[in-house]
Scaffold this active site. Sequence first.
Site, PDB file in Angstrom:
ATOM      1  N   ASP A   1      21.139  90.064  -0.264  1.00 22.56           N
ATOM      2  CA  ASP A   1      20.807  91.196  -1.123  1.00 22.56           C
ATOM      3  C   ASP A   1      20.329  92.348  -0.261  1.00 22.56           C
ATOM      4  OD1 ASP A   1      18.337  90.098  -0.446  1.00 22.56           O
ATOM      5  OD2 ASP A   1      17.480  90.303  -2.440  1.00 22.56           O
TER       6      ASP A   1
ATOM      7  N   TYR B   1      18.266  95.396   1.676  1.00 23.12           N
ATOM      8  CA  TYR B   1      16.919  95.506   2.235  1.00 23.12           C
ATOM      9  C   TYR B   1      15.973  96.033   1.157  1.00 23.12           C
ATOM     10  CZ  TYR B   1      19.115  95.101   6.870  1.00 23.12           C
ATOM     11  OH  TYR B   1      19.810  94.662   7.980  1.00 23.12           O
TER      12      TYR B   1
END
Length: 258
Positions: A92, A94
Site C-alpha cells: 500500500d 507510503y
Amino acid sequence: MTDAQPPAATVPGPLQVPPRTQLQTWVPEQWPVSAGWQPVIDRFLAGAAGWQLGAFVRGRLAAGAVIYPPQPFRALELTPLAEVRVVILGQDPYHGPGQAEGLAFSIAPGVKLPPSLRNIFKERQRDLGLPLPSNGSLVRWAQQGVLLLNTSLSVEDGQPASHAKQGWEVLTDEIIKLVAQKADPVVFLLWGAHAQAKQALVVGGDRLAGVGARHLVLSANHPSPLAALRAPHPFIGCGHFGLANAFLQRLGRPPVAW
C-alpha cells in the site's frame, strides 16, 4: 516585581498536510487513466466492491481522515496497458506526509528516501553499477512501461494497511490478471510474501490467454531492512534489474533505463 508566569501549555493542532499531497474527494470516474485500463476500472466501480470501497473512503474523508495519495490511479495514467513490460508489486502507499505519489515504492521529489526504497537503489547500484539517483521518484520507470502497482491504492496518515481489505484488492487483482493475459511477455518482480502471493494470478492469466507460460517471474525478499539481507532469498544480491533487462533484450525489446 511580579512572579514570572509559567508558559501556557500547548495543545497540538490538527495535522497540517498540504492539500496537493492528499486525496480531496472520492471521484474515481474523474481520475485520469490510460484508455486500456478503463474497462476494468468501470466494471469495478459499478460492482459491489467498488460501491463498498467508495462508501468507506467517503466516510473516512467526512470524518477528517488524511488520505494518501492525491491520485490513486496515477500508475494507470503513466503506464498504458499496451506498454507494460515489467510489473513491480507493492502493498500500500507510503503513509507519511508528502511521500506517496501514486506509484509503488516511489516518493515525491525532495522527500527523504524510505528504507525500502534506499535498499532498492542499493541493489540497482550493485547490480548495474549505476550511481544513486538524485531523488526517489520512480516516474521515469513508469514512463518506460514499468507498472508500479500497489495492491491497495490508498492509505491514511500514519496508519499502514488502513485501507487494506476494503475493496482495492478486487480491482488490483483484476489488473494483474489483465497484464498476465497480454500476448507480449512481461517481467513480474515479486518482492516479499505479499507480492509473491499474487503469483497464482500471473499463472492464471497465462491459462486464460490459452498459451503456455511466457512471462518471467522473479521473487526475492521484500527490500525492507528487516528482510533485505535475510536468507534464503535476500533482496540485496537478487540481480533482478539486470535479469529483467536481459529477458527483454532476448525478446528484441529495449532494456529499462533503471
